[in-house]
Motif scaffolding. Structure first.
Motif, PDB file in Angstrom:
ATOM      1  N   ASP A   9      21.741  58.203  50.080  1.00 57.71           N
ATOM      2  CA  ASP A   9      22.876  58.762  49.357  1.00 57.71           C
ATOM      3  C   ASP A   9      24.057  58.944  50.309  1.00 57.71           C
ATOM      4  O   ASP A   9      23.882  59.000  51.526  1.00 57.71           O
ATOM      5  CB  ASP A   9      22.478  60.107  48.733  1.00 57.71           C
ATOM      6  CG  ASP A   9      23.494  60.554  47.681  1.00 57.71           C
ATOM      7  OD1 ASP A   9      24.297  59.724  47.213  1.00 57.71           O
ATOM      8  OD2 ASP A   9      23.472  61.754  47.333  1.00 57.71           O
ATOM      9  N   TYR A  10      25.256  59.025  49.728  1.00 60.16           N
ATOM     10  CA  TYR A  10      26.467  59.292  50.512  1.00 60.16           C
ATOM     11  C   TYR A  10      27.641  59.362  49.555  1.00 60.16           C
ATOM     12  O   TYR A  10      27.568  58.839  48.422  1.00 60.16           O
ATOM     13  CB  TYR A  10      26.726  58.170  51.540  1.00 60.16           C
ATOM     14  CG  TYR A  10      26.645  56.788  50.959  1.00 60.16           C
ATOM     15  CD1 TYR A  10      27.736  56.184  50.336  1.00 60.16           C
ATOM     16  CD2 TYR A  10      25.441  56.085  50.994  1.00 60.16           C
ATOM     17  CE1 TYR A  10      27.640  54.935  49.776  1.00 60.16           C
ATOM     18  CE2 TYR A  10      25.333  54.828  50.431  1.00 60.16           C
ATOM     19  CZ  TYR A  10      26.439  54.251  49.821  1.00 60.16           C
ATOM     20  OH  TYR A  10      26.351  53.009  49.256  1.00 60.16           O
ATOM     21  N   ASP A  11      28.684  60.018  49.960  1.00 56.67           N
ATOM     22  CA  ASP A  11      29.953  59.900  49.239  1.00 56.67           C
ATOM     23  C   ASP A  11      30.886  58.932  49.959  1.00 56.67           C
ATOM     24  O   ASP A  11      31.619  58.169  49.339  1.00 56.67           O
ATOM     25  CB  ASP A  11      30.633  61.276  49.129  1.00 56.67           C
ATOM     26  CG  ASP A  11      30.113  62.033  47.932  1.00 56.67           C
ATOM     27  OD1 ASP A  11      29.675  61.389  46.961  1.00 56.67           O
ATOM     28  OD2 ASP A  11      30.123  63.275  47.974  1.00 56.67           O
ATOM     29  N   ILE A  12      30.879  58.983  51.273  1.00 55.26           N
ATOM     30  CA  ILE A  12      31.841  58.196  52.055  1.00 55.26           C
ATOM     31  C   ILE A  12      31.136  57.224  53.011  1.00 55.26           C
ATOM     32  O   ILE A  12      31.388  56.040  53.001  1.00 55.26           O
ATOM     33  CB  ILE A  12      32.746  59.130  52.901  1.00 55.26           C
ATOM     34  CG1 ILE A  12      33.271  60.278  52.044  1.00 55.26           C
ATOM     35  CG2 ILE A  12      33.892  58.322  53.519  1.00 55.26           C
ATOM     36  CD1 ILE A  12      33.978  61.358  52.830  1.00 55.26           C
ATOM     37  N   GLU A  29      28.035  55.343  54.429  1.00 57.27           N
ATOM     38  CA  GLU A  29      26.672  54.887  54.152  1.00 57.27           C
ATOM     39  C   GLU A  29      25.893  54.714  55.454  1.00 57.27           C
ATOM     40  O   GLU A  29      26.464  54.382  56.489  1.00 57.27           O
ATOM     41  CB  GLU A  29      26.710  53.558  53.385  1.00 57.27           C
ATOM     42  CG  GLU A  29      26.973  52.317  54.230  1.00 57.27           C
ATOM     43  CD  GLU A  29      28.436  52.163  54.649  1.00 57.27           C
ATOM     44  OE1 GLU A  29      29.301  52.935  54.171  1.00 57.27           O
ATOM     45  OE2 GLU A  29      28.718  51.274  55.475  1.00 57.27           O
ATOM     46  N   TRP A  82      23.229  52.707  57.977  1.00 55.87           N
ATOM     47  CA  TRP A  82      22.783  51.343  58.279  1.00 55.87           C
ATOM     48  C   TRP A  82      21.463  51.456  59.039  1.00 55.87           C
ATOM     49  O   TRP A  82      21.211  52.447  59.727  1.00 55.87           O
ATOM     50  CB  TRP A  82      23.793  50.625  59.178  1.00 55.87           C
ATOM     51  CG  TRP A  82      25.059  50.196  58.508  1.00 55.87           C
ATOM     52  CD1 TRP A  82      25.967  50.994  57.873  1.00 55.87           C
ATOM     53  CD2 TRP A  82      25.557  48.865  58.408  1.00 55.87           C
ATOM     54  NE1 TRP A  82      27.003  50.262  57.387  1.00 55.87           N
ATOM     55  CE2 TRP A  82      26.786  48.936  57.706  1.00 55.87           C
ATOM     56  CE3 TRP A  82      25.109  47.617  58.839  1.00 55.87           C
ATOM     57  CZ2 TRP A  82      27.554  47.812  57.422  1.00 55.87           C
ATOM     58  CZ3 TRP A  82      25.880  46.495  58.577  1.00 55.87           C
ATOM     59  CH2 TRP A  82      27.082  46.590  57.864  1.00 55.87           C
ATOM     60  N   GLN A  92      21.331  46.037  58.555  1.00 55.13           N
ATOM     61  CA  GLN A  92      21.957  45.984  57.248  1.00 55.13           C
ATOM     62  C   GLN A  92      22.420  47.343  56.772  1.00 55.13           C
ATOM     63  O   GLN A  92      21.887  48.382  57.166  1.00 55.13           O
ATOM     64  CB  GLN A  92      21.022  45.352  56.230  1.00 55.13           C
ATOM     65  CG  GLN A  92      19.707  46.085  56.013  1.00 55.13           C
ATOM     66  CD  GLN A  92      18.753  45.239  55.165  1.00 55.13           C
ATOM     67  OE1 GLN A  92      17.855  44.579  55.695  1.00 55.13           O
ATOM     68  NE2 GLN A  92      18.964  45.244  53.871  1.00 55.13           N
ATOM     69  N   MET A  93      23.427  47.298  55.924  1.00 53.24           N
ATOM     70  CA  MET A  93      23.933  48.463  55.238  1.00 53.24           C
ATOM     71  C   MET A  93      22.893  48.905  54.213  1.00 53.24           C
ATOM     72  O   MET A  93      22.243  48.075  53.575  1.00 53.24           O
ATOM     73  CB  MET A  93      25.209  48.042  54.506  1.00 53.24           C
ATOM     74  CG  MET A  93      25.906  49.148  53.775  1.00 53.24           C
ATOM     75  SD  MET A  93      27.200  48.480  52.667  1.00 53.24           S
ATOM     76  CE  MET A  93      28.417  47.883  53.831  1.00 53.24           C
ATOM     77  N   ILE A 105      22.785  50.743  50.736  1.00 50.27           N
ATOM     78  CA  ILE A 105      23.580  51.325  49.652  1.00 50.27           C
ATOM     79  C   ILE A 105      22.784  52.439  48.995  1.00 50.27           C
ATOM     80  O   ILE A 105      21.586  52.617  49.258  1.00 50.27           O
ATOM     81  CB  ILE A 105      24.026  50.249  48.641  1.00 50.27           C
ATOM     82  CG1 ILE A 105      22.800  49.501  48.112  1.00 50.27           C
ATOM     83  CG2 ILE A 105      25.009  49.282  49.279  1.00 50.27           C
ATOM     84  CD1 ILE A 105      23.112  48.665  46.897  1.00 50.27           C
ATOM     85  N   SER A 106      23.440  53.204  48.171  1.00 45.71           N
ATOM     86  CA  SER A 106      22.780  54.393  47.602  1.00 45.71           C
ATOM     87  C   SER A 106      21.726  53.991  46.591  1.00 45.71           C
ATOM     88  O   SER A 106      21.789  52.930  45.973  1.00 45.71           O
ATOM     89  CB  SER A 106      23.824  55.300  46.954  1.00 45.71           C
ATOM     90  OG  SER A 106      24.403  54.642  45.860  1.00 45.71           O
ATOM     91  N   TRP A 113      13.103  49.513  47.554  1.00 44.66           N
ATOM     92  CA  TRP A 113      12.282  48.925  48.601  1.00 44.66           C
ATOM     93  C   TRP A 113      13.072  47.904  49.409  1.00 44.66           C
ATOM     94  O   TRP A 113      13.799  47.098  48.841  1.00 44.66           O
ATOM     95  CB  TRP A 113      11.063  48.223  47.987  1.00 44.66           C
ATOM     96  CG  TRP A 113      10.055  49.178  47.418  1.00 44.66           C
ATOM     97  CD1 TRP A 113       9.966  49.604  46.123  1.00 44.66           C
ATOM     98  CD2 TRP A 113       9.004  49.826  48.136  1.00 44.66           C
ATOM     99  NE1 TRP A 113       8.919  50.480  45.972  1.00 44.66           N
ATOM    100  CE2 TRP A 113       8.296  50.642  47.206  1.00 44.66           C
ATOM    101  CE3 TRP A 113       8.579  49.819  49.471  1.00 44.66           C
ATOM    102  CZ2 TRP A 113       7.210  51.421  47.562  1.00 44.66           C
ATOM    103  CZ3 TRP A 113       7.479  50.584  49.826  1.00 44.66           C
ATOM    104  CH2 TRP A 113       6.807  51.381  48.882  1.00 44.66           C
TER     105      TRP A 113
END
Lengths: 376, 376, 376, 376
Positions: C56-59, C61, C63, C76-77, C79-80, C84
């Motif tokens: 999770d994150y607002d701003i 993320e 990695w 890799q990034m 995402i929220s 898996w």
């Protein structure tokens, strides 16, 4: 062999555009080259050039390197006697070359007979002006700054002239990066307070005021080694002091007994391996005192105390001393900079920094001096 | 200066454990050092050692390097005359040193007066056996293999002895990696078929059978330069031939006129820049012929034709010639290997490969010879 | 795509040989990875492995990097969401791999929503014990230690997660050289006394006692970020503190106004560019105070204060503070070490040290820690 | 997590300034990325960008790298399915970024299900033109050119997608040095005449005319893999062929039996280790034939046959074949260049060239192509 009949002899004093490197006297008949890195520089248009040297020693012979257009081309031992050495021959007459003859070996305090003098040049062309350099740097140090161990195999352990180099030395590399003229004041085994073996007389500050005060004997006196140095005539932009390694060594060496007075001297460690408070304070006082003396003679120089090429244990004491000096003097153009330690693959002969270690030290020091010259 | 009274003179012929490097005659009174990389090697237990040289030249003086325990310690011009050169002094008496005196400059075909002879050694200790090396390598080439341009600034363009080095040379580095004894047969400007300026007499194969056949004059004849070489006594494991660069240059140079015969010689390019078929074939025939000669004299050697340090345009012709030789002879111990080209930052003086380029070439060649010695 | 029917899901709490890296709570359902360099390590015999993350994150993320047998294979990034991620597939079933999943981005104090949790592993093989490492190292620092700027082009200037790396970081390299397990406590912009912009609340010591005290918000509270850290369970051999760069920056930044109290804060320079005495003393007190706290929690660790990767101006104050601490505490296992400055060619993105600068810093630091571990 | 409400979906066919890399069909709905090094490039002014991929495979999954402003920022496995991948977020809206998505894994002839398609981009900003590059290069090769072994520890020996890299590959580095657009046609294990295990169907020339002819199956047929390639639309300046390593391997591998025909195939060595004349001739004919085909499709390209990164034994045959081709065709824009062999320290995983070996190869190849582009 065909003689070159155009060669003419020029006593140094007759050469208009002679550039002298290294601290020395005003005498040119002959010129005495006292310090490592010292020598002469010429811009010459001609095909062949010789130099007349006069060399003496009982133990430690001098060596020279010849540098043409900034590239080292030869390096040789100078045996005793007065004789001519050919520096180049067969070059194009009409092309100007920059030529430097560099003493590759430190002033030898342990051999009062050791001397290197230059009398004259034999040449078939024209002398031209040597460009004034942008900066003046002075380096003060011990065996590291003398370039001990740059030459020779790792196994070498004799203490002889052969292993010294002024050319593949951090001093020369650092100066070259700034197009700076430079001088070196250095002596193996010596410190700012005491030598590596606790001899309190073997410290650089004691002799800093003289032309080459750490030498001994009547011969050197006659050569002017003990005259007051003329600081006015050569004010450096940067003074790099690389001392502390032997002062640290003294804490791990046996006491030194002064036969003259019967006194013994010893920098002491406590049982837990920390420094004896009084002794480390004596070291710090010596650092501070030397800074006072350096500032007196070098009024506007940025002074950088560097340390670390053979370990950095005594660094906190250096920082304390420099701090104290700055607080007491208000002088802000003084700082401390740690040089990179010598890693295994960068060791030269005699367990001293090798050429690679000098290259690394120069790289870091160049970066630091750049900041110093820009910011302060 | 104090005299070392223990020094004794040993004519070379009296030294039991003398190791001679480089192709020469059997004469030791004195020893003539004809080729670059040649000289003498000693294992010595003692403190001080001098060597007596006899030097002559009209134009191109010889230079030597001194290597102690595999580390180069000095490099100097040798002026004409017969005199003693001190190689080391003040070393520990009881420690054995390996000492090499290396001719740093190629045989000088353009100066019939040029010679370097060694008469004797003056020493205060004991000579010990020099360890036999694992391999024997021979390098045959042109200015690249002569180390022209390794020394000196990039701007230098005079053709003089000063810029040559046998020490920072791919030949020495490659040999050292295998603990190999090595010899060099090389001449600047020469090729396998013709010189860079289309002189067809300046090719190495023509003189390969003699001790140092590319020299001229009565003096060299008296020194034995034109005697048949004794191949039996020194059979190499690897022969590296680095020729082709000047043969390529000939295609881009004006014709050469033979004043004796009035004939002109020129390797020609077609209008589209490709090689004239006849002329490139002549080059290929020369390569093939040289391989026949090399195999005759070096019966078991792996022969590696290398090329590429100053461009690789003529490489297809080298491959064709080596192919042909192998097909015609059935000889499978011959191969071709491309050396890395000299990049801008690796250029030395006289637009020749500098020390960095020699280091890179050595690295690749070492890898290749390892395979050759293992697999074939 | 063919399904791998042998895959079984293992909640982290069911994995016997799970190795957790980085400071965190005892919770495994799920595991929260708070700090950069943190994550999990497994020795696995099987062909395919997935990990279930919840992000999770607002701003900012998070990695991750994946390291197999010590080689980074992906980055890799995240995402929220809860999902898996496949770490490897198609590998030989019977061969054991060492696998590490590493958070590549620092704890994000500016984004209370940012979190990275690991729930489970999906795998078709057998878990095996992870070898206990020889040493434990802790690194405490700012953006440099967070690896800001290691990734990305020089032109990049956005402050985003993408430019951070825990893998090509001096922390990881130094730990690897000693086969040490390591933890990182770091925050961009923060100091030991104040942030780069004079915010006195942004200092590491204030939050050092908590699991991840520099985070904010209820969510992080629920995750246990503000619990007392359990120092007993993980006592490091070496603590490296790399703080001071932002404290120095504060002297050159405008004042920071605390909206809550209306107070302004500013580290001041004198007119001549020297430090305001009171303010530099406040910095020194913060250093000394942090050392007291570090020693309290890390009873036997060698503590090394490093500094210099982005200039070394404040170094004298660090030396003074460490000196004072040592004098007042009698603690001798504390020292200062200067890291090499970042040269132009070693700059990464955002004007921060790039990968090359981290490699150089690691090289010097490794040498120094070797001495520390041997001698003291 | 906060949604970015400015994001809009753009099917590839709606993006005006889309740059496609790698040989493919004209279809954009979706775009199939067949070859390693292929993908899309965009110049974008905006803060956040996603790409919609559709991925399938039975055995070998594709991987991608993301490169922003020429710096690699992520690299990840793409699992099967159709989904969005976030490439960046949180960047400054007003700044233009150059973005490349690069397929990191070769076309997989052994897995007819393997495919990577790109459908659309989701973005919150503006697309801008991508600068036309100075040159077009094509690289044709085997596992070396596919970048097999660049990623992963030395111990890795599984044949899986994870170890491939298009980014730290000599192809990408060489192209970047010339600011060249480039394409790669390559397949692990394949040769110009036969595969490493003597399968005569696994040769690149056979399939060179098709978009991606070495793939199999109906799915790839539907994707257009077996269509004729449109050579007119993309004429390279340089074609680099790096084939021969597997053709050499075939001589050392057992025969391959064609189950369809019952025939066996084997490149033979003679008893003395030399090549069977007929078999090496077959190889040479294949080289010559491929050159004819390459010239037909690439009418003005400089063609450089390179070889040597994993040994250079078959080089003489390559030279012979290229010679023959040039003689028979009169084509002079073809040459051979030896790449440096992979030394021990430069080996990557699976005994293939590692990143360091690719860097060295690129350095030499860049130098050579410079000459080719200038001189010919």
């Amino acid at each position: 062999m065909k003689e070159n009949e155009k060669l003419k002899v020029y006593p140094l004093s007759d050469i208009e555009y002679l550039k002298i490197h290294g601290r020395t006297t005003k005498c040119l008949s002959p010129l005495t080259v006292f310090w490592t890195g010292g020598g002469i520089e010429l811009n010459v248009k001609g095909s062949e050039l010789w130099v007349e040297v006069e060399v003496d020693y009982d133990i430690y012979e001098p060596w020279i390197s010849v540098v043409i257009n900034s590239a080292p081309v030869s390096r040789q031992m100078l045996i005793s006697g007065r004789y001519w050495v050919c520096l180049f021959r067969g070059m194009s007459e009409g092309i100007v070359k920059n030529l430097r003859i560099i003493r590759d070996v430190q002033a030898m305090s342990a051999d009062p007979s050791c001397s290197l003098k230059i009398h004259a040049v034999k040449f078939d062309g024209e002398f031209l002006p040597v460009e004034e350099r942008l900066y003046k740097f002075e380096f003060i140090g011990d065996s590291i700054t003398s370039g001990e161990g740059i030459i020779g195999a790792k196994v070498e352990d004799d203490w002889i002239s052969m292993w010294f180099s002024a050319v593949y030395n951090y001093t020369a590399m650092t100066a070259a990066a700034f197009n700076a003229e430079y001088r070196v004041i250095s002596q193996s085994g010596w410190g700012v307070f005491t030598s590596w073996d606790n001899n309190p007389y073997c410290n650089i500050p004691k002799y800093y005021d003289k032309v080459c005060g750490l030498l001994n004997g009547e011969k050197n006196e006659a050569l002017g080694a003990f005259e007051e140095n003329d600081f006015e005539s050569w004010q450096p932009d940067v003074v790099v002091v690389n001392l502390g390694t032997n002062d640290m060594g003294a804490f791990n060496s046996p006491e030194w007994r002064d036969e003259a007075t019967g006194e013994s001297h010893k920098q002491r460690l406590n049982d837990d391996g920390t420094f004896n408070e009084e002794d480390i304070k004596a070291f710090e006082n010596a650092v501070e005192g030397f800074l006072v003396k350096l500032r007196k003679h070098n009024r506007t120089a940025n002074i950088v105390w560097v340390y670390g090429m053979l370990g950095s244990i005594i660094m906190p004491a250096i920082y304390r001393a420099v701090d104290n000096y700055k607080k007491n003097s208000g002088d802000i153009k003084v700082s401390v900079f740690q040089l990179p330690n010598t890693t295994d693959e960068a060791v030269g002969s005699r367990n001293h920094p090798g050429r690679l270690s000098h290259e690394r030290a120069a790289k870091e020091l160049i970066g630091y001096i750049k900041e110093v010259l820009v910011n302060r």
